[in-house]
Design a protein around this motif. Structure first.
Motif, PDB file in Angstrom:
ATOM      1  N   ASP A 539       0.818  -1.220   0.000  1.00 19.28           N
ATOM      2  CA  ASP A 539       0.000   0.000   0.000  1.00 19.28           C
ATOM      3  C   ASP A 539       0.833   1.243   0.000  1.00 19.28           C
ATOM      4  O   ASP A 539       0.360   2.320  -0.351  1.00 19.28           O
ATOM      5  CB  ASP A 539      -0.918  -0.021   1.214  1.00 19.28           C
ATOM      6  N   CYS A 540       2.061   1.116   0.364  1.00 19.93           N
ATOM      7  CA  CYS A 540       2.932   2.323   0.392  1.00 19.93           C
ATOM      8  C   CYS A 540       4.088   2.172  -0.560  1.00 19.93           C
ATOM      9  O   CYS A 540       5.115   2.810  -0.401  1.00 19.93           O
ATOM     10  CB  CYS A 540       3.437   2.585   1.814  1.00 19.93           C
ATOM     11  N   SER A 541       3.923   1.299  -1.512  1.00 21.75           N
ATOM     12  CA  SER A 541       5.045   1.090  -2.424  1.00 21.75           C
ATOM     13  C   SER A 541       5.336   2.294  -3.275  1.00 21.75           C
ATOM     14  O   SER A 541       6.421   2.415  -3.828  1.00 21.75           O
ATOM     15  CB  SER A 541       4.747  -0.114  -3.324  1.00 21.75           C
ATOM     16  N   GLN A 542       4.376   3.157  -3.384  1.00 13.73           N
ATOM     17  CA  GLN A 542       4.625   4.325  -4.219  1.00 13.73           C
ATOM     18  C   GLN A 542       5.520   5.327  -3.504  1.00 13.73           C
ATOM     19  O   GLN A 542       6.081   6.186  -4.146  1.00 13.73           O
ATOM     20  CB  GLN A 542       3.283   4.995  -4.596  1.00 13.73           C
ATOM     21  N   ASP A 634      12.535  10.848  -6.234  1.00 15.23           N
ATOM     22  CA  ASP A 634      11.351  11.026  -7.077  1.00 15.23           C
ATOM     23  C   ASP A 634      10.252  11.805  -6.383  1.00 15.23           C
ATOM     24  O   ASP A 634       9.138  11.955  -6.936  1.00 15.23           O
ATOM     25  CB  ASP A 634      10.806   9.646  -7.490  1.00 15.23           C
ATOM     26  N   ALA A 635      10.526  12.282  -5.162  1.00 12.50           N
ATOM     27  CA  ALA A 635       9.478  12.992  -4.411  1.00 12.50           C
ATOM     28  C   ALA A 635       9.177  14.329  -5.064  1.00 12.50           C
ATOM     29  O   ALA A 635      10.091  15.111  -5.350  1.00 12.50           O
ATOM     30  CB  ALA A 635       9.918  13.179  -2.967  1.00 12.50           C
ATOM     31  N   GLU A 650       0.721  12.720   6.135  1.00 12.53           N
ATOM     32  CA  GLU A 650       0.652  11.333   5.704  1.00 12.53           C
ATOM     33  C   GLU A 650       0.868  11.177   4.206  1.00 12.53           C
ATOM     34  O   GLU A 650       1.357  10.122   3.741  1.00 12.53           O
ATOM     35  CB  GLU A 650      -0.701  10.718   6.088  1.00 12.53           C
ATOM     36  N   ASP A 651       0.543  12.214   3.442  1.00 12.01           N
ATOM     37  CA  ASP A 651       0.661  12.121   1.993  1.00 12.01           C
ATOM     38  C   ASP A 651       2.076  12.433   1.492  1.00 12.01           C
ATOM     39  O   ASP A 651       2.366  12.252   0.299  1.00 12.01           O
ATOM     40  CB  ASP A 651      -0.337  13.066   1.332  1.00 12.01           C
ATOM     41  N   THR A 652       2.914  12.907   2.337  1.00 14.18           N
ATOM     42  CA  THR A 652       4.262  13.307   1.897  1.00 14.18           C
ATOM     43  C   THR A 652       5.367  12.487   2.537  1.00 14.18           C
ATOM     44  O   THR A 652       6.539  12.641   2.190  1.00 14.18           O
ATOM     45  CB  THR A 652       4.500  14.793   2.221  1.00 14.18           C
ATOM     46  N   VAL A 653       5.075  11.638   3.479  1.00 19.90           N
ATOM     47  CA  VAL A 653       6.096  10.874   4.191  1.00 19.90           C
ATOM     48  C   VAL A 653       6.498   9.657   3.371  1.00 19.90           C
ATOM     49  O   VAL A 653       5.638   8.965   2.806  1.00 19.90           O
ATOM     50  CB  VAL A 653       5.571  10.454   5.573  1.00 19.90           C
ATOM     51  N   TRP A 654       7.837   9.367   3.361  1.00 22.38           N
ATOM     52  CA  TRP A 654       8.391   8.206   2.681  1.00 22.38           C
ATOM     53  C   TRP A 654       8.929   7.243   3.741  1.00 22.38           C
ATOM     54  O   TRP A 654       9.406   7.657   4.788  1.00 22.38           O
ATOM     55  CB  TRP A 654       9.505   8.613   1.726  1.00 22.38           C
ATOM     56  N   THR A 655       8.832   5.933   3.412  1.00 21.16           N
ATOM     57  CA  THR A 655       9.171   4.913   4.404  1.00 21.16           C
ATOM     58  C   THR A 655      10.247   3.990   3.836  1.00 21.16           C
ATOM     59  O   THR A 655      10.239   3.621   2.658  1.00 21.16           O
ATOM     60  CB  THR A 655       7.942   4.098   4.781  1.00 21.16           C
ATOM     61  N   ASP A 656      11.219   3.612   4.748  1.00 19.89           N
ATOM     62  CA  ASP A 656      12.250   2.640   4.377  1.00 19.89           C
ATOM     63  C   ASP A 656      11.700   1.254   4.622  1.00 19.89           C
ATOM     64  O   ASP A 656      11.226   0.930   5.729  1.00 19.89           O
ATOM     65  CB  ASP A 656      13.514   2.866   5.212  1.00 19.89           C
TER      66      ASP A 656
END
Length: 786
Positions: A539-542, A634-635, A650-656
């Motif tokens: 769900d957060c692969s993007q 790519d952000a 929540e719409d701008t956070v990236w996760t490792d």
């Protein structure tokens, strides 16, 4: 002055905990560290200098020095000085040395020995001459002069020649240097010989000059003396003055006439006395006068009676037999008187014999009277003649006195002329003696110097001295290398040890992060990058953090490495900060760009996230979001969009996908005032939201020196960590940056020395180098550091 009141509460500080000041390294440690750091520069410089010394020994031709010792001030033989002379003045040694060094002697030696063709003077003796000549012909079409000028020869001659006094003696040593020992000795002896020759010439010229002057002076003095004597004679002739035995004739005449006058007067007085006595005798005589009354005639001496009274010249006396006649008559008279007395007593007074005796006595009496009268006449005549002669002498004396008075006026002039004539004559005699001595000395040439030891060809070269030159090259190279090292030390204004950080910034050094071997790190981090994403994360692969090869992922890819251990040391220091009630939000900044603060922020987040904590990295370096370029290239959205209200967190956070850390990119601030965005009220609300949602909020801040963004957001953070690149960032820049941001400095936990060369660290602080020795850590994990 930098001040951090919270520094003691952030990390271990031995100065405050134990009450003693940290002892710095001793002089020996400093010197040893200096040699360790710069031994390569010193060794290379010494080797180059030593090689240059060898090259000089091979290129520079050897020089041989020959010396001559001469003693100055030798006296002339006594035979040339028969007359007593004054002591000679002390010899001026410095003047004689300058004469030896003079251009006149040098020119004469150069000419006599034809040194213009000598290789030492023409420059052809040097091995570099051919190369220099070839280069000169290539550079310039003007041919090199074949014969050096006299000025060049003199300069080279005087450069090779030296003369100096030995101690306080009168000995002078003359040295000359040449590439050939025999030529050096020949030229040295030629210098001394020319010096002697010039001394002899100078003496001869001086004697000739003095002799000529004395000759001219003698002629002048002779003429002056003759003229003065002639003037004296002329003046005496004009005044009819003649001298004898040093006295004038008129004075002698006056003296002689005076003496004659005294004698004449004495003689006249004697004659007058004699005449008076005769007159008294005649006046008292009569017929009845007894014959004894004529006994007074006997009182006259025979000379008086005879008139021989030593009269002056010209006087004459007669009747020298008067005394004998009178004495004879008187004796006859006395004899007759005795007979008359005897006969009268025997025969009676009237006896014819008595009467005859009486008649004879009367006749004798009359004869005596006649003789006395004659003597009186003679005495009167003598007295008149003596009186006339006395008057003659008085007249002559008066004439002589008158003449002497006339000549007294000329006596002063005569004495003055005589004194002048005597002075000229004495000077003439003195100069004549000197002239004869000068003529004799001029015919006997001798110098006031002699050679003690002549120059011989030296067996050893005087320069260049091999041992000395090599020693100079070696020690000069060491000194030059040390100077270069010292220059590097002075120019090195960066931080090299933790002591420097703590002493200058008054901040603890939280961690020393080693400089990694980039090739090995890239290989390991590339191998540790996952190839696919789990389904749970679909769900957060993007918005997954982009993993790849690089130092940014070294902490998670090499958890047992020394690099990861230094990051964990930083985490421990942050967790153990007792001065903050809240330790969630802290920022990492630096004084200058490219010091590695973004790498430290990402590595620290990975280390915290690996322990199961919720952590987010916020890229607040909006002008240069380098961390965003590494983690989320790519952000398109970022912190600026949240502050503006266009997007949610929540719409701008990236996760490792591996460590589960989250990252907020610093995007969306193009062409906007970043300091206004960071100081916006929405930014405060964003950080409050982050405090509530995460255990740790790590903020990557801009550097302090170029921009003011870090100061704008400082009020939203609990604490700061300053990242300083080891060996690059100037200490003055860091101090100035902290002084201009006091709110940042007051909240600083400490300093992280990043990109530290662990091997070189030992060169700057031996004890700290041992503390960070790779051998110690190799037992617990991989070093992976330079």
């Amino acid at each position: 002055m930098l001040h951090n009141p919270n520094a003691s509460a952030v990390a271990y500080n031995p100065q405050q905990d134990h009450g003693w000041e940290r002892a710095g390294p001793g002089p020996f440690d400093l010197a040893l560290g200096f040699l360790r750091r710069h031994y390569l520069v010193i060794a290379i410089t010494a080797a180059v200098s030593l090689a240059a010394s060898f090259a000089v020994l091979k290129i520079v031709p050897p020089t041989y020095s020959a010396d001559v010792k001469i003693m100055l001030g030798g006296a002339k033989p006594p035979v040339l000085q028969p007359q007593p002379t004054q002591d000679d003045p002390p010899l001026d040694m410095e003047s004689q040395i300058e004469i030896l060094k003079s251009k006149s002697i040098a020119t004469a030696v150069i000419t006599k020995l034809n040194l213009a063709d000598d290789p030492d003077f023409s420059g052809k003796a040097s091995p570099l001459h051919g190369a220099v000549d070839a280069i000169r012909r290539l550079v310039s079409a003007t041919p090199e002069p074949t014969t050096p000028s006299m000025d060049d020869l003199l300069d080279e001659f005087q450069r090779r020649m030296n003369a100096f006094r030995i101690g306080t003696s009168t000995v002078v040593e003359v040295d000359f240097s040449a590439s050939d020992p025999k030529r050096a000795a020949m030229i040295a002896n030629a210098i001394v010989k020319e010096y002697f020759d010039q001394q002899l010439k100078a003496e001869a010229n001086e004697h000739r000059t003095v002799t000529a002057w004395l000759h001219d002076r003698l002629q002048d003095l002779g003429s002056d003396a003759t003229a003065a004597e002639r003037a004296v004679n002329d003046l005496k002739s004009r005044h009819n003055i003649v001298t004898a035995d040093g006295k004038f004739i008129d004075q002698q005449q006056v003296t002689e006439l005076t003496n004659r006058l005294v004698a004449a007067r004495t003689h006249t007085a004697s004659l007058m006395t004699r005449l008076n006595r005769f007159d008294e005798m005649l006046a008292a005589s009569n017929a009845d006068t007894p014959i004894d009354s004529f006994a007074a005639v006997s009182d006259f001496s025979p000379a008086e009676l005879s008139g021989n009274l030593n009269p002056p010249d010209g006087l004459s006396l007669s009747n020298s037999n008067s005394t004998l006649i009178i004495n004879g008559l008187r004796q006859q008279y006395l004899d007759n008187a005795k007979r008359e007395y005897e006969y009268a007593a025997k025969y009676g007074k009237d006896h014819l014999a008595v009467v005859n005796i009486r008649a004879a006595m009367k006749s004798i009496r009359q004869a005596i009277f006649d003789e006395v009268r004659r003597l009186a006449d003679v005495a009167r005549h003598d007295y008149a003649e003596a009186k006339q002669q006395q008057q003659e002498v008085e007249k002559q004396l008066a004439q002589a006195v008158a003449q002497s008075q006339d000549t007294r006026a000329a006596e002063a002039s005569i004495r003055e002329l005589e004194t002048s004539a005597k002075g000229y004559r004495a000077l003439y005699d003195t100069f004549l003696q000197r002239y004869m001595g000068s003529v004799q000395q001029g015919s006997f040439p001798i110098t006031k110097a002699r050679v003690i030891s002549a120059a011989t060809p030296p067996k050893k070269k005087s320069k260049p001295k091999s041992i000395l030159l090599l020693a100079i090259g070696l020690f000069g190279g060491l000194a030059l290398g040390g100077g270069l090292g010292l220059l590097r030390e002075v120019r090195d204004r960066s931080f090299r040890t933790t002591n420097q950080v703590e002493d200058r910034l008054r901040l603890p050094c939280l961690s020393v992060v080693p400089l990694l071997k980039q090739d090995e790190v890239n290989r390991i981090t590339k191998e540790a990058t996952p190839g696919s994403v789990d389904k749970a994360d679909a769900d957060c692969s993007q918005r997954l953090v982009a993993r790849g090869a690089g130092t940014c992922w070294a902490a998670s890819a090499m958890p047992s490495s020394r690099f990861a251990e230094s990051i964990r040391s930083l985490k421990v220091a942050i967790d153990q900060d007792p001065s903050r009630t809240s330790r969630k939000v802290f920022g990492l900044t630096s004084a200058l760009p490219n010091e590695g603060k973004s790498i430290i922020a990402a590595s620290l987040a990975q280390s915290i996230a690996s322990s199961g904590k919720r952590v987010i990295v916020v890229d607040c370096d909006l002008r240069n979001p380098s961390l965003s370029g590494m983690l989320a290239p790519d952000a398109g959205l970022g912190i600026a969009d949240i502050v503006s209200g266009a997007q949610r967190l929540e719409d701008t956070v990236w996760t490792d996908a591996v460590t589960r850390l989250q990252f907020l990119p610093g995007k969306g601030a193009a062409h906007r005032d970043t300091s206004d965005i960071l100081a916006h009220e929405q930014m405060r609300k964003l950080f409050e939201q982050l405090r509530e949602s995460y255990d740790y909020v790590i903020v990557d801040l801009p550097p302090l020196a170029p921009v003011a963004d870090a100061r704008a957001v400082s009020g939203l953070l609990d604490s700061f960590v300053l990242v300083v690149e080891w060996g690059r960032t100037p200490a003055e820049v860091v101090e100035h940056a902290l002084n201009t941001a006091p709110n940042v400095y007051d909240a600083l936990l400490g300093v992280v020395l990043n990109k530290t060369d662990m091997k070189a660290l030992k060169l700057y602080a031996n004890h700290f180098g041992d503390y960070y020795n790779h051998e110690y850590y190799a037992r617990y994990g991989r070093v992976m550091a330079e």
